[in-house]
Design a protein around this motif. Structure first.
Motif, PDB file in Angstrom:
ATOM      1  N   PRO A 275     -15.545  57.710  33.734  1.00 48.20           N
ATOM      2  CA  PRO A 275     -16.511  58.317  34.647  1.00 48.20           C
ATOM      3  C   PRO A 275     -16.454  57.837  36.093  1.00 48.20           C
ATOM      4  N   ASN A 276     -15.713  56.772  36.373  1.00 51.11           N
ATOM      5  CA  ASN A 276     -15.723  56.196  37.726  1.00 51.11           C
ATOM      6  C   ASN A 276     -14.309  56.177  38.304  1.00 51.11           C
ATOM      7  N   VAL A 277     -13.861  57.341  38.746  1.00 45.03           N
ATOM      8  CA  VAL A 277     -12.483  57.482  39.235  1.00 45.03           C
ATOM      9  C   VAL A 277     -12.503  58.070  40.644  1.00 45.03           C
ATOM     10  N   ASP A 447       4.602  60.733  18.706  1.00 47.90           N
ATOM     11  CA  ASP A 447       3.648  59.983  19.530  1.00 47.90           C
ATOM     12  C   ASP A 447       3.295  60.868  20.720  1.00 47.90           C
ATOM     13  N   ALA A 448       2.060  61.324  20.779  1.00 49.16           N
ATOM     14  CA  ALA A 448       1.680  62.276  21.819  1.00 49.16           C
ATOM     15  C   ALA A 448       0.389  61.849  22.491  1.00 49.16           C
ATOM     16  N   ALA A 449       0.328  62.093  23.792  1.00 47.46           N
ATOM     17  CA  ALA A 449      -0.877  61.760  24.564  1.00 47.46           C
ATOM     18  C   ALA A 449      -1.045  62.772  25.674  1.00 47.46           C
ATOM     19  N   MET A 450      -2.298  62.957  26.091  1.00 41.66           N
ATOM     20  CA  MET A 450      -2.619  63.814  27.231  1.00 41.66           C
ATOM     21  C   MET A 450      -3.519  63.041  28.179  1.00 41.66           C
ATOM     22  N   LEU A 451      -3.196  63.113  29.454  1.00 43.16           N
ATOM     23  CA  LEU A 451      -4.041  62.531  30.491  1.00 43.16           C
ATOM     24  C   LEU A 451      -4.385  63.630  31.484  1.00 43.16           C
ATOM     25  N   TYR A 452      -5.679  63.821  31.701  1.00 45.81           N
ATOM     26  CA  TYR A 452      -6.141  64.806  32.689  1.00 45.81           C
ATOM     27  C   TYR A 452      -6.708  64.059  33.887  1.00 45.81           C
ATOM     28  N   LEU A 453      -6.283  64.476  35.073  1.00 44.24           N
ATOM     29  CA  LEU A 453      -6.722  63.817  36.306  1.00 44.24           C
ATOM     30  C   LEU A 453      -6.706  64.834  37.432  1.00 44.24           C
ATOM     31  N   SER A 454      -7.798  64.936  38.164  1.00 45.40           N
ATOM     32  CA  SER A 454      -7.871  65.911  39.254  1.00 45.40           C
ATOM     33  C   SER A 454      -7.356  65.317  40.557  1.00 45.40           C
ATOM     34  N   GLN A 479     -16.180  65.144  47.049  1.00 42.28           N
ATOM     35  CA  GLN A 479     -14.765  65.403  47.321  1.00 42.28           C
ATOM     36  C   GLN A 479     -13.843  64.274  46.875  1.00 42.28           C
ATOM     37  N   THR A 480     -14.379  63.123  46.518  1.00 42.30           N
ATOM     38  CA  THR A 480     -13.530  61.982  46.162  1.00 42.30           C
ATOM     39  C   THR A 480     -13.743  61.471  44.736  1.00 42.30           C
ATOM     40  N   HIS A 481     -14.840  61.841  44.096  1.00 41.09           N
ATOM     41  CA  HIS A 481     -15.125  61.396  42.727  1.00 41.09           C
ATOM     42  C   HIS A 481     -14.568  62.434  41.772  1.00 41.09           C
ATOM     43  N   VAL A 482     -13.524  62.056  41.020  1.00 39.81           N
ATOM     44  CA  VAL A 482     -12.794  63.029  40.206  1.00 39.81           C
ATOM     45  C   VAL A 482     -12.843  62.652  38.726  1.00 39.81           C
ATOM     46  N   PRO A 483     -12.663  63.645  37.848  1.00 39.94           N
ATOM     47  CA  PRO A 483     -12.649  63.371  36.407  1.00 39.94           C
ATOM     48  C   PRO A 483     -11.299  62.825  35.947  1.00 39.94           C
ATOM     49  N   ASN A 505     -14.098  50.545  25.633  1.00 37.13           N
ATOM     50  CA  ASN A 505     -14.977  49.566  26.279  1.00 37.13           C
ATOM     51  C   ASN A 505     -14.687  49.429  27.768  1.00 37.13           C
ATOM     52  N   ALA A 506     -13.433  49.704  28.160  1.00 39.43           N
ATOM     53  CA  ALA A 506     -13.038  49.547  29.565  1.00 39.43           C
ATOM     54  C   ALA A 506     -13.250  50.807  30.389  1.00 39.43           C
ATOM     55  N   ARG A 507     -13.733  51.871  29.774  1.00 40.69           N
ATOM     56  CA  ARG A 507     -13.823  53.163  30.450  1.00 40.69           C
ATOM     57  C   ARG A 507     -14.800  53.163  31.617  1.00 40.69           C
ATOM     58  N   GLN A 508     -15.796  52.269  31.604  1.00 41.87           N
ATOM     59  CA  GLN A 508     -16.798  52.239  32.663  1.00 41.87           C
ATOM     60  C   GLN A 508     -16.329  51.514  33.922  1.00 41.87           C
ATOM     61  N   GLN A 509     -15.168  50.881  33.850  1.00 41.48           N
ATOM     62  CA  GLN A 509     -14.654  50.203  35.037  1.00 41.48           C
ATOM     63  C   GLN A 509     -14.288  51.221  36.115  1.00 41.48           C
ATOM     64  N   SER A 510     -14.078  50.740  37.319  1.00 43.91           N
ATOM     65  CA  SER A 510     -13.672  51.615  38.429  1.00 43.91           C
ATOM     66  C   SER A 510     -12.160  51.819  38.399  1.00 43.91           C
ATOM     67  N   TYR A 511     -11.754  53.082  38.447  1.00 39.39           N
ATOM     68  CA  TYR A 511     -10.337  53.433  38.477  1.00 39.39           C
ATOM     69  C   TYR A 511     -10.094  54.360  39.669  1.00 39.39           C
TER      70      TYR A 511
END
Length: 547
Positions: A275-277, A447-454, A479-483, A505-511
């Motif tokens: 949530p914090n990207v 082995d498959a993965a998907m990453l979505y990033l705006s 304009q700067t906070h993206v999923p 557990n690490a998902r709430q960190q800032s990325y």
């Protein structure tokens, strides 16, 4: 009766001296083409305007004198009128997008303009834009052409021209010196104001962008960035799909707390939402090269990034098959040296119209890649996503969950709720696309993965701002906070030794976009000195799994 006479007098064109023409043109631009500058200036002065009333007056007089000085330099027969007309056209275009959307024409915006395709540009050609040009360019240019400009003999011209130039410079210098303390203090506190001045900042930005693109190190060869990169052999086959969102803001994802259910399908999947990207830029032209570069946002240079290899080059050189599937406006130079397929101009019934393809066009091509390749593969799906202002064109009828929606290109003329409805529908469709990518990866025994990033977010009328592209220092969070969303098969988590719970557990960190380069290197087991474990979003969860 001779038609050239009225009441016995010949009809004649109105006449003005060239100093009057230059002064009137300058005054028109200062008063009517700089409304965003004036509104920003007065908002920064605040309620205590009585104490600072000289500042707007000083700013207006100095801008008027400087513009008049420039026009005086070209005030020659056959030159003055065309030059003034061109500047009026330029100012009208800038003022429309500044007044309507809050756009600032900085170097990043110039890059966007230069790289925008015809379909995207056509969505901005609306009737409000036409009427704006009629009023703020057509009308003054017509009056300019109607007027006969008077010039004097050369001795008087030299004196007059010298007097105007010297007088303007003396007045500007005198006003600046007399009010230096007040002006300098205010300017230091509000440096961003210069970006709103029309047309000076736009011309400065154009000069800088052209210099960067065409006149800087043009003979310099492509710079290698990871000559030491190696990748260990492993099995089974690994596939990672990176879905690049377009203009998607985190504030409109229900996974990020938005009260509307814009993620009905992903909420049923075992995805990990971050949530914090923060994005690297506020435009595609800025963010895409940054995303795939080892440079971090605080030291990022677009020109350096485009003159260097990037993440895709490292992957390709170490044996990973890289495929870029595009339904937007291109890779902005990132995918020049890998397999690239443009799907935005296909003619597929139900998926494509004359100027637009829905992102579903990417799914069929993804299936082809998954079934036709046997090596480790990195697939980039560059979506059209939520690209504005024509949000309504991004969604098939069956995905229009929120109605009524703004069904026109000039979104500023729709109600705020209609604009939000049209935009939210694009997020619902993006949710569908991502769920379908996941379904196709589930079908593969690998082995498959998907990453979505705006790439960046979007303003939908908050504080009078629309679209995107503001300078980063001025850009609102919209304009700067993206999923950012991650999904992987259980087989992937096991084989990659990633502790799923530790990652949750690490998902709430800032990325930020800075994490992508190093995280993808880690996923594909690439060793290089460029790799920074502190920017690898999987590093801590890998450590937990291995401990």
């Amino acid at each position: 009766m001779n038609q050239k006479h009225f009441s016995g007098r010949p009809l004649s064109r109105p006449q003005l001296t060239w100093p009057a023409v230059t002064l009137l043109a300058s005054l028109f631009i200062v008063l009517f083409d700089n409304r965003l500058f004036w509104s920003s200036l007065f908002s920064k002065l605040g309620p205590g305007l009585s104490a600072d009333w000289p500042l707007p007056l000083l700013a207006g007089v100095i801008l008027l004198l400087l513009l008049n000085l420039v026009f005086t330099l070209v005030a020659f027969r056959w030159v003055l009128k065309p030059f003034v007309a061109i500047i009026l056209l330029l100012c009208a275009g800038i003022s429309y997008f500044a007044d309507t959307f809050g756009v600032i024409v900085d170097p990043s915006m110039i890059h966007n303009i230069l790289e925008t395709d015809v379909a995207e540009a056509s969505e901005l050609l609306t009737w409000p834009l036409v009427w704006h040009f009629v009023l703020y360019a057509g009308l003054p240019i017509s009056l300019l052409l109607l007027v006969k400009v008077r010039y004097s003999g050369w001795p008087r011209e030299v004196l007059m021209r010298g007097g105007v130039l010297i007088g303007s410079l003396v007045l500007v210098a005198g006003l600046g010196f007399a009010n230096y303390q007040k002006i300098s203090f205010f300017a230091r506190e509000h440096r961003d104001l210069r970006m709103y001045i029309n047309p000076t900042f736009a011309i400065h930005s154009l000069k800088k962008a052209i210099k960067t693109n065409y006149f800087t190190h043009t003979e310099e060869p492509l710079r290698a960035i990871a000559r030491d990169a190696t990748r260990s052999d492993h099995s089974p086959r690994k596939v990672v799909v990176l879905v690049l969102g377009e203009t998607a803001r985190a504030q409109s994802f229900s996974l990020d707390g938005y009260p509307r259910n814009t993620n009905p399908r992903l909420s049923q999947e075992a995805v990990i939402n971050f949530p914090n990207v923060a994005s690297c830029g506020t435009s595609t032209a800025e963010s895409l090269p940054c995303l795939f570069s080892p440079m971090e946002r605080n030291n990022y240079s677009r020109s350096d990034a485009l003159r260097s290899e990037n993440l895709l080059d490292i992957l390709s050189q170490t044996g990973v098959k890289v495929v870029w599937l595009d339904n937007d406006s291109g890779s902005k130079g990132v995918a020049k040296r890998v397999v690239y397929k443009d799907l935005a101009h296909q003619k597929v019934p139900q998926l494509c119209s004359s100027d637009n393809c829905f992102d579903g066009i990417l799914l069929k091509e993804l299936e082809s890649v998954l079934t036709s390749t046997t090596e480790d593969t990195f697939v980039i799906l560059h979506t059209k996503g939520s690209h504005g202002p024509s949000y309504y064109k991004r969604t098939p009828p069956e995905f229009k969950e929120f109605l009524p929606e703004c069904a026109q290109d000039d979104v500023q003329d729709c109600s705020p709720q209609e604009v939000v409805n049209a935009y939210d529908n694009t997020i619902v469709y993006t949710d569908y696309i991502l769920s379908e990518v996941i379904n196709r990866l589930k079908e593969q025994d690998l082995d498959a993965a998907m990453l979505y990033l705006s790439d960046h977010g979007e303003s939908l009328g908050e504080n009078g701002l629309y679209l995107h592209g503001l300078p980063y220092a001025l850009a609102p969070e919209e304009q700067t906070h993206v999923p950012m969303i991650f999904w992987a098969t259980e087989k992937f988590f096991t084989d990659e030794q990633i502790n799923r719970q530790a990652l949750v557990n690490a998902r709430q960190q800032s990325y930020s976009h800075d994490n992508l380069f190093h995280s993808i290197l880690d996923i594909f087991d690439i060793k290089t000195e460029l790799y920074n474990p502190e920017l690898d979003m999987f590093s801590m969860s890998r450590s937990s799994a291995r401990s």
